[in-house]
Motif scaffolding. Structure first.
Motif, PDB file in Angstrom:
ATOM      1  N   ILE A 124       0.844  -1.208   0.000  1.00 26.57           N
ATOM      2  CA  ILE A 124       0.000   0.000   0.000  1.00 26.57           C
ATOM      3  C   ILE A 124       0.870   1.245   0.000  1.00 26.57           C
ATOM      4  CG2 ILE A 124      -1.689   1.319   1.339  1.00 26.57           C
ATOM      5  CD1 ILE A 124      -2.830  -1.399   2.245  1.00 26.57           C
ATOM      6  N   GLU A 125       1.928   1.254   0.795  1.00 33.50           N
ATOM      7  CA  GLU A 125       2.830   2.406   0.831  1.00 33.50           C
ATOM      8  C   GLU A 125       3.534   2.592  -0.512  1.00 33.50           C
ATOM      9  OE1 GLU A 125       6.940   2.989   3.008  1.00 33.50           O
ATOM     10  OE2 GLU A 125       5.278   3.138   4.440  1.00 33.50           O
ATOM     11  N   THR A 126       3.957   1.512  -1.130  1.00 34.78           N
ATOM     12  CA  THR A 126       4.622   1.583  -2.430  1.00 34.78           C
ATOM     13  C   THR A 126       3.676   2.156  -3.488  1.00 34.78           C
ATOM     14  OG1 THR A 126       5.982  -0.329  -1.867  1.00 34.78           O
ATOM     15  CG2 THR A 126       5.842   0.248  -4.190  1.00 34.78           C
ATOM     16  N   LYS A 127       2.437   1.715  -3.508  1.00 29.48           N
ATOM     17  CA  LYS A 127       1.462   2.221  -4.476  1.00 29.48           C
ATOM     18  C   LYS A 127       1.189   3.708  -4.236  1.00 29.48           C
ATOM     19  CE  LYS A 127       0.909  -1.999  -5.902  1.00 29.48           C
ATOM     20  NZ  LYS A 127       2.090  -2.565  -6.485  1.00 29.48           N
ATOM     21  N   PHE A 128       1.070   4.089  -2.958  1.00 27.16           N
ATOM     22  CA  PHE A 128       0.844   5.495  -2.623  1.00 27.16           C
ATOM     23  C   PHE A 128       2.011   6.356  -3.107  1.00 27.16           C
ATOM     24  CE2 PHE A 128       1.436   9.095   0.263  1.00 27.16           C
ATOM     25  CZ  PHE A 128       0.232   9.757   0.064  1.00 27.16           C
ATOM     26  N   ILE A 129       3.222   5.887  -2.892  1.00 24.40           N
ATOM     27  CA  ILE A 129       4.412   6.624  -3.349  1.00 24.40           C
ATOM     28  C   ILE A 129       4.407   6.723  -4.869  1.00 24.40           C
ATOM     29  CG2 ILE A 129       6.940   6.527  -3.521  1.00 24.40           C
ATOM     30  CD1 ILE A 129       6.885   5.304  -0.672  1.00 24.40           C
ATOM     31  N   ALA A 130       4.048   5.646  -5.541  1.00 30.26           N
ATOM     32  CA  ALA A 130       4.022   5.654  -7.012  1.00 30.26           C
ATOM     33  C   ALA A 130       3.010   6.669  -7.541  1.00 30.26           C
ATOM     34  CB  ALA A 130       3.704   4.256  -7.534  1.00 30.26           C
ATOM     35  N   TYR A 131       1.791   6.639  -7.002  1.00 31.14           N
ATOM     36  CA  TYR A 131       0.770   7.591  -7.456  1.00 31.14           C
ATOM     37  C   TYR A 131       1.129   9.026  -7.081  1.00 31.14           C
ATOM     38  CZ  TYR A 131      -2.407   3.870  -8.860  1.00 31.14           C
ATOM     39  OH  TYR A 131      -2.985   2.803  -9.500  1.00 31.14           O
ATOM     40  N   SER A 132       1.714   9.222  -5.913  1.00 28.18           N
ATOM     41  CA  SER A 132       2.138  10.568  -5.500  1.00 28.18           C
ATOM     42  C   SER A 132       3.212  11.092  -6.444  1.00 28.18           C
ATOM     43  CB  SER A 132       2.674  10.555  -4.069  1.00 28.18           C
ATOM     44  OG  SER A 132       1.681  10.156  -3.171  1.00 28.18           O
ATOM     45  N   PHE A 133       4.178  10.232  -6.774  1.00 27.39           N
ATOM     46  CA  PHE A 133       5.231  10.620  -7.706  1.00 27.39           C
ATOM     47  C   PHE A 133       4.638  11.024  -9.053  1.00 27.39           C
ATOM     48  CE2 PHE A 133       7.776   9.282 -11.331  1.00 27.39           C
ATOM     49  CZ  PHE A 133       8.866  10.116 -11.192  1.00 27.39           C
ATOM     50  N   LEU A 134       3.726  10.201  -9.559  1.00 29.86           N
ATOM     51  CA  LEU A 134       3.122  10.494 -10.861  1.00 29.86           C
ATOM     52  C   LEU A 134       2.337  11.799 -10.812  1.00 29.86           C
ATOM     53  CD1 LEU A 134       2.729   9.477 -13.742  1.00 29.86           C
ATOM     54  CD2 LEU A 134       0.630   8.371 -12.959  1.00 29.86           C
ATOM     55  N   PHE A 135       1.563  11.998  -9.757  1.00 32.90           N
ATOM     56  CA  PHE A 135       0.781  13.216  -9.628  1.00 32.90           C
ATOM     57  C   PHE A 135       1.678  14.448  -9.609  1.00 32.90           C
ATOM     58  CE2 PHE A 135      -1.141  16.585  -7.102  1.00 32.90           C
ATOM     59  CZ  PHE A 135      -2.323  16.781  -7.794  1.00 32.90           C
ATOM     60  N   PHE A 136       2.684  14.452  -8.739  1.00 33.09           N
ATOM     61  CA  PHE A 136       3.543  15.632  -8.629  1.00 33.09           C
ATOM     62  C   PHE A 136       4.424  15.806  -9.866  1.00 33.09           C
ATOM     63  CE2 PHE A 136       2.628  15.004  -4.060  1.00 33.09           C
ATOM     64  CZ  PHE A 136       2.014  16.229  -3.847  1.00 33.09           C
ATOM     65  N   GLY A 137       4.811  14.714 -10.485  1.00 33.45           N
ATOM     66  CA  GLY A 137       5.597  14.822 -11.706  1.00 33.45           C
ATOM     67  C   GLY A 137       4.808  15.402 -12.865  1.00 33.45           C
ATOM     68  N   LEU A 138       3.572  14.960 -13.003  1.00 31.29           N
ATOM     69  CA  LEU A 138       2.744  15.419 -14.127  1.00 31.29           C
ATOM     70  C   LEU A 138       2.154  16.808 -13.917  1.00 31.29           C
ATOM     71  CD1 LEU A 138       0.799  12.189 -15.152  1.00 31.29           C
ATOM     72  CD2 LEU A 138       2.754  13.226 -16.293  1.00 31.29           C
ATOM     73  N   PHE A 139       1.976  17.208 -12.663  1.00 32.22           N
ATOM     74  CA  PHE A 139       1.291  18.469 -12.394  1.00 32.22           C
ATOM     75  C   PHE A 139       2.175  19.535 -11.754  1.00 32.22           C
ATOM     76  CE2 PHE A 139      -2.057  15.265 -12.573  1.00 32.22           C
ATOM     77  CZ  PHE A 139      -2.860  15.824 -13.547  1.00 32.22           C
TER      78      PHE A 139
END
Length: 148
Positions: A124-139
């Motif tokens: 769960i922590e790994t998935k959260f980090i992945a989505y957070s990275f994608l969100f901040f990277g794209l936006f």
């Protein structure tokens, strides 16, 4: 009886749906940025220490100067890449900048996938980090300027 639309929606992977929504929103935001920036008188004037040199080198390559005489501290293949973009876009800086922004988005997708598929004890922590990275990277808006 379950409708076809519901079956299709249920069969869509949640990961893919979230990533798709992020990509669409990030792409629309980049288009908005480019449309607004293209109204600036500076849009077609490439100014800056690195970008100006790359632009001059790409134009020199298009004129037949494939090898330059001086050594540079910059990436040696980027002017060739830029020259190809200039050929494909007929020198349209809107297309060139848009393509650069799309390439930047693709880079974030590869890194997201690597983080998402990382084998960890805390999934769960790994998935959260992945989505957070994608969100901040794209936006992260300042990157629009540097990528474009």
């Amino acid at each position: 009886m379950v409708s076809k639309k519901r079956k299709i929606f249920e069969s869509i992977n949640r990961k893919h749906l979230i990533v798709f929504i992020f990509i669409v929103l990030a792409f629309l935001l980049r288009i908005l940025y480019l449309v607004q920036y293209s109204s600036s008188p500076m849009f077609n004037h490439i100014v800056g220490p690195d970008v100006e040199e790359y632009d001059k080198w790409a134009k020199a390559i298009l004129q037949g100067n494939f090898i330059w005489k001086s050594t540079s501290i910059h990436s040696p293949l980027y002017p060739y890449y830029l020259a190809v973009l200039m050929i494909l876009s007929d020198g349209n800086y809107f297309f060139i900048r848009l393509f650069q922004l799309i390439v930047g988005m693709i880079g974030f997708l590869f890194l997201f996938n690597t983080i998402y598929n990382f084998k960890s004890k805390n999934i769960i922590e790994t998935k959260f980090i992945a989505y957070s990275f994608l969100f901040f990277g794209l936006f992260f808006v300042p990157l629009f300027y540097y990528q474009g």
